[in-house]
Scaffold this motif. Structure first.
Motif, PDB file in Angstrom:
ATOM      1  N   PHE A  70       0.836  -1.199   0.000  1.00  0.00           N
ATOM      2  CA  PHE A  70       0.000   0.000   0.000  1.00  0.00           C
ATOM      3  C   PHE A  70       0.872   1.250   0.000  1.00  0.00           C
ATOM      4  O   PHE A  70       0.588   2.218  -0.709  1.00  0.00           O
ATOM      5  CB  PHE A  70      -0.934   0.022   1.212  1.00  0.00           C
ATOM      6  CG  PHE A  70      -2.126  -0.882   1.051  1.00  0.00           C
ATOM      7  CD1 PHE A  70      -2.960  -0.743  -0.047  1.00  0.00           C
ATOM      8  CD2 PHE A  70      -2.407  -1.853   1.988  1.00  0.00           C
ATOM      9  CE1 PHE A  70      -4.057  -1.577  -0.200  1.00  0.00           C
ATOM     10  CE2 PHE A  70      -3.499  -2.687   1.835  1.00  0.00           C
ATOM     11  CZ  PHE A  70      -4.321  -2.561   0.744  1.00  0.00           C
ATOM     12  N   GLY A  71       1.939   1.204   0.811  1.00  0.00           N
ATOM     13  CA  GLY A  71       2.842   2.356   0.892  1.00  0.00           C
ATOM     14  C   GLY A  71       3.492   2.658  -0.451  1.00  0.00           C
ATOM     15  O   GLY A  71       3.526   3.807  -0.901  1.00  0.00           O
ATOM     16  N   ALA A  72       3.999   1.597  -1.118  1.00  0.00           N
ATOM     17  CA  ALA A  72       4.658   1.778  -2.418  1.00  0.00           C
ATOM     18  C   ALA A  72       3.649   2.263  -3.461  1.00  0.00           C
ATOM     19  O   ALA A  72       3.936   3.172  -4.249  1.00  0.00           O
ATOM     20  CB  ALA A  72       5.303   0.467  -2.872  1.00  0.00           C
ATOM     21  N   PHE A  73       2.445   1.680  -3.431  1.00  0.00           N
ATOM     22  CA  PHE A  73       1.405   2.088  -4.375  1.00  0.00           C
ATOM     23  C   PHE A  73       1.081   3.574  -4.195  1.00  0.00           C
ATOM     24  O   PHE A  73       0.997   4.326  -5.166  1.00  0.00           O
ATOM     25  CB  PHE A  73       0.144   1.234  -4.160  1.00  0.00           C
ATOM     26  CG  PHE A  73      -1.021   1.660  -5.018  1.00  0.00           C
ATOM     27  CD1 PHE A  73      -1.049   1.358  -6.371  1.00  0.00           C
ATOM     28  CD2 PHE A  73      -2.083   2.367  -4.475  1.00  0.00           C
ATOM     29  CE1 PHE A  73      -2.111   1.753  -7.160  1.00  0.00           C
ATOM     30  CE2 PHE A  73      -3.154   2.776  -5.259  1.00  0.00           C
ATOM     31  CZ  PHE A  73      -3.173   2.466  -6.611  1.00  0.00           C
ATOM     32  N   ASN A  74       0.940   3.984  -2.930  1.00  0.00           N
ATOM     33  CA  ASN A  74       0.632   5.382  -2.658  1.00  0.00           C
ATOM     34  C   ASN A  74       1.752   6.319  -3.104  1.00  0.00           C
ATOM     35  O   ASN A  74       1.493   7.432  -3.548  1.00  0.00           O
ATOM     36  CB  ASN A  74       0.350   5.581  -1.167  1.00  0.00           C
ATOM     37  CG  ASN A  74      -1.109   5.895  -0.929  1.00  0.00           C
ATOM     38  OD1 ASN A  74      -1.866   6.080  -1.865  1.00  0.00           O
ATOM     39  ND2 ASN A  74      -1.496   5.974   0.327  1.00  0.00           N
ATOM     40  N   LEU A 110      -5.846  12.129  -8.347  1.00  0.00           N
ATOM     41  CA  LEU A 110      -4.752  11.321  -7.806  1.00  0.00           C
ATOM     42  C   LEU A 110      -4.538  11.622  -6.327  1.00  0.00           C
ATOM     43  O   LEU A 110      -4.290  10.716  -5.527  1.00  0.00           O
ATOM     44  CB  LEU A 110      -3.473  11.561  -8.609  1.00  0.00           C
ATOM     45  CG  LEU A 110      -3.480  10.972 -10.026  1.00  0.00           C
ATOM     46  CD1 LEU A 110      -2.376  11.584 -10.873  1.00  0.00           C
ATOM     47  CD2 LEU A 110      -3.320   9.460  -9.979  1.00  0.00           C
ATOM     48  N   GLY A 111      -4.647  12.898  -5.953  1.00  0.00           N
ATOM     49  CA  GLY A 111      -4.504  13.278  -4.545  1.00  0.00           C
ATOM     50  C   GLY A 111      -5.582  12.623  -3.698  1.00  0.00           C
ATOM     51  O   GLY A 111      -5.312  12.110  -2.600  1.00  0.00           O
ATOM     52  N   LEU A 112      -6.813  12.600  -4.213  1.00  0.00           N
ATOM     53  CA  LEU A 112      -7.912  11.974  -3.474  1.00  0.00           C
ATOM     54  C   LEU A 112      -7.721  10.457  -3.421  1.00  0.00           C
ATOM     55  O   LEU A 112      -8.055   9.823  -2.413  1.00  0.00           O
ATOM     56  CB  LEU A 112      -9.264  12.331  -4.117  1.00  0.00           C
ATOM     57  CG  LEU A 112      -9.661  13.815  -4.021  1.00  0.00           C
ATOM     58  CD1 LEU A 112     -10.986  14.056  -4.733  1.00  0.00           C
ATOM     59  CD2 LEU A 112      -9.745  14.282  -2.577  1.00  0.00           C
ATOM     60  N   ALA A 113      -7.150   9.875  -4.492  1.00  0.00           N
ATOM     61  CA  ALA A 113      -6.872   8.435  -4.488  1.00  0.00           C
ATOM     62  C   ALA A 113      -5.870   8.106  -3.379  1.00  0.00           C
ATOM     63  O   ALA A 113      -6.042   7.124  -2.637  1.00  0.00           O
ATOM     64  CB  ALA A 113      -6.324   8.004  -5.844  1.00  0.00           C
ATOM     65  N   PHE A 114      -4.849   8.959  -3.240  1.00  0.00           N
ATOM     66  CA  PHE A 114      -3.860   8.769  -2.163  1.00  0.00           C
ATOM     67  C   PHE A 114      -4.562   8.754  -0.808  1.00  0.00           C
ATOM     68  O   PHE A 114      -4.338   7.865   0.017  1.00  0.00           O
ATOM     69  CB  PHE A 114      -2.821   9.896  -2.214  1.00  0.00           C
ATOM     70  CG  PHE A 114      -1.828   9.851  -1.084  1.00  0.00           C
ATOM     71  CD1 PHE A 114      -0.627   9.178  -1.223  1.00  0.00           C
ATOM     72  CD2 PHE A 114      -2.103  10.475   0.126  1.00  0.00           C
ATOM     73  CE1 PHE A 114       0.275   9.125  -0.179  1.00  0.00           C
ATOM     74  CE2 PHE A 114      -1.196  10.427   1.177  1.00  0.00           C
ATOM     75  CZ  PHE A 114      -0.015   9.752   1.021  1.00  0.00           C
ATOM     76  N   LEU A 115      -5.435   9.750  -0.592  1.00  0.00           N
ATOM     77  CA  LEU A 115      -6.140   9.842   0.695  1.00  0.00           C
ATOM     78  C   LEU A 115      -7.052   8.633   0.901  1.00  0.00           C
ATOM     79  O   LEU A 115      -7.190   8.140   2.021  1.00  0.00           O
ATOM     80  CB  LEU A 115      -6.938  11.146   0.762  1.00  0.00           C
ATOM     81  CG  LEU A 115      -6.102  12.410   0.972  1.00  0.00           C
ATOM     82  CD1 LEU A 115      -6.954  13.661   0.787  1.00  0.00           C
ATOM     83  CD2 LEU A 115      -5.456  12.421   2.347  1.00  0.00           C
ATOM     84  N   GLY A 116      -7.645   8.138  -0.186  1.00  0.00           N
ATOM     85  CA  GLY A 116      -8.514   6.965  -0.090  1.00  0.00           C
ATOM     86  C   GLY A 116      -7.751   5.740   0.403  1.00  0.00           C
ATOM     87  O   GLY A 116      -8.208   5.029   1.301  1.00  0.00           O
ATOM     88  N   VAL A 117      -6.559   5.531  -0.169  1.00  0.00           N
ATOM     89  CA  VAL A 117      -5.730   4.397   0.258  1.00  0.00           C
ATOM     90  C   VAL A 117      -5.337   4.562   1.725  1.00  0.00           C
ATOM     91  O   VAL A 117      -5.324   3.612   2.507  1.00  0.00           O
ATOM     92  CB  VAL A 117      -4.478   4.269  -0.638  1.00  0.00           C
ATOM     93  CG1 VAL A 117      -3.542   3.186  -0.122  1.00  0.00           C
ATOM     94  CG2 VAL A 117      -4.880   3.969  -2.068  1.00  0.00           C
ATOM     95  N   LYS A 118      -5.046   5.818   2.101  1.00  0.00           N
ATOM     96  CA  LYS A 118      -4.655   6.124   3.483  1.00  0.00           C
ATOM     97  C   LYS A 118      -5.796   5.777   4.456  1.00  0.00           C
ATOM     98  O   LYS A 118      -5.563   5.201   5.516  1.00  0.00           O
ATOM     99  CB  LYS A 118      -4.343   7.628   3.547  1.00  0.00           C
ATOM    100  CG  LYS A 118      -3.311   8.060   4.534  1.00  0.00           C
ATOM    101  CD  LYS A 118      -1.930   7.630   4.175  1.00  0.00           C
ATOM    102  CE  LYS A 118      -1.406   6.820   5.337  1.00  0.00           C
ATOM    103  NZ  LYS A 118      -0.191   6.089   5.033  1.00  0.00           N
ATOM    104  N   VAL A 119      -7.012   6.128   4.076  1.00  0.00           N
ATOM    105  CA  VAL A 119      -8.182   5.797   4.908  1.00  0.00           C
ATOM    106  C   VAL A 119      -8.260   4.286   5.103  1.00  0.00           C
ATOM    107  O   VAL A 119      -8.468   3.793   6.217  1.00  0.00           O
ATOM    108  CB  VAL A 119      -9.493   6.314   4.241  1.00  0.00           C
ATOM    109  CG1 VAL A 119     -10.723   5.706   4.901  1.00  0.00           C
ATOM    110  CG2 VAL A 119      -9.550   7.833   4.302  1.00  0.00           C
TER     111      VAL A 119
END
Lengths: 228, 99
Positions: A70-74, A110-119
């Motif tokens: 997940f970290g690498a993907f983000n 893309l920024g929102l996708a990052f936050l989604g993965v973080k959630v």
């Protein structure tokens, strides 16, 4: 009214000799703000370094419990957003209104996708009870007397990624604002300073993640087979 | 007004380099380099930071004043880290009572 605002933004304010000087001043001002942010995050990185050295075993186990994929993907998602952001700035430099709006929109997604993965990552931590201060906190592989040290790792993890996510949310707000004004046609090849310094902020937040990713997810990964 | 517009090719090359470095740092993390795994991770992170700052943040086109301010920032961050770590890691070297 819109035309008036446009004319005003193009004008050189009285304290500046030229438009170029005005732009250099804006850029320098943004850099000085970013430097205060570097010192702000620097304190947290330093705290992490000191405690990781002090409680290396608990920190290594806790760090290895992170999901590295997940970290690498983000990281990749954020780098893509930096690329679309720099393309938005380039479009603005060339006075391409549509290109600026489209690239800013991609950056936002893309920024929102990052936050989604973080959630998703954070909710996983809640399911696993890896929340500092939680009554049922337990990290497998850490002796009972070092559970507090593992909690300290997760405190720093949530503080650092949380502050980073907060900066991402602010960044999303900035991108939406820039998108609105770019759509309205406020920026031209001669005047696009807000897009430029908005881009500086976005890339800065990317750089913070470039350091957070190896420090939180990677550096004790090689110990995995000995300790887990 | 002079402004430097870099080519899409340049940005694409930097972007691909950043992705490759991300894959490399993730792969290297699984290799046992002993204490050097931290060094490798931080060196790659610094390389990525330089790529983003120089190309995406246009530092290579920026004014001398901006660059001077940036060097000052790195210096100050260095002082913060070096002085704190020299304090923390040298504690216990002397038998000072109360420590």
């Amino acid at each position: 009214m819109a035309d008036f605002a446009h004319a005003e933004s193009l004008a050189v304010r009285e304290q500046f000799d030229t438009a170029e000087q005005q732009k250099d001043a804006s850029t320098l001002g943004m850099w000085i703000f970013l430097i205060t942010e570097i010192m702000f995050f620097g304190g947290m990185f330093l705290a992490y370094t000191v405690y990781r050295a002090e409680y290396s075993y608990a920190f290594a186990v806790a760090s290895s419990s992170m999901n590295v994929y997940f970290g690498a993907f983000n990281t990749v998602v954020l780098l893509c957003s930096s690329f679309t952001m720099v393309m938005a700035v380039r479009s603005a430099q060339l006075g391409l209104r549509k290109g600026t709006v489209v690239y800013l929109f991609l950056t936002l997604i893309l920024g929102l996708a990052f936050l989604g993965v973080k959630v998703f990552e954070w909710s996983e931590k809640f399911r696993e009870h890896h929340i500092p201060g939680m009554a049922g906190f337990h990290l497998d592989g850490v002796p009972p007397d070092q559970q507090g040290q593992a909690q300290l790792f997760f405190s720093l993890y949530f503080a650092m990624t949380g502050l980073h996510a907060l900066h991402m949310i602010v960044g999303a707000g900035i991108v939406i604002t820039l998108m609105y004004f770019a759509w309205k046609g406020k920026y031209t090849a001669e005047y696009m300073t807000p897009v430029d310094i908005g881009g500086l902020y976005w890339h800065f937040v990317d750089i913070i993640w470039i350091f957070l990713f190896p420090l939180l997810y990677l550096i004790d990964r090689h110990l995995g087979r000995y300790i887990l | 007004m002079t402004q430097h517009v870099d080519s899409v090719k340049t940005y694409a090359a930097v972007f691909i380099a950043l992705i490759i470095l991300t894959v490399v740092t993730t792969a290297v993390a699984f290799v046992d380099l002993g204490p050097f795994s931290v060094v490798a991770a931080l060196l790659i992170a610094c390389g990525k930071m330089l790529l983003v700052a120089l190309f995406f943040m246009h530092v290579r086109h920026s004014t001398r004043l901006t660059r001077l301010v940036l060097v000052g920032a790195v210096l100050w961050l260095g002082i913060l880290i070096a002085f704190t770590l020299s304090d923390v890691f040298s504690r216990g070297w002397l038998g000072v009572p109360g420590r």
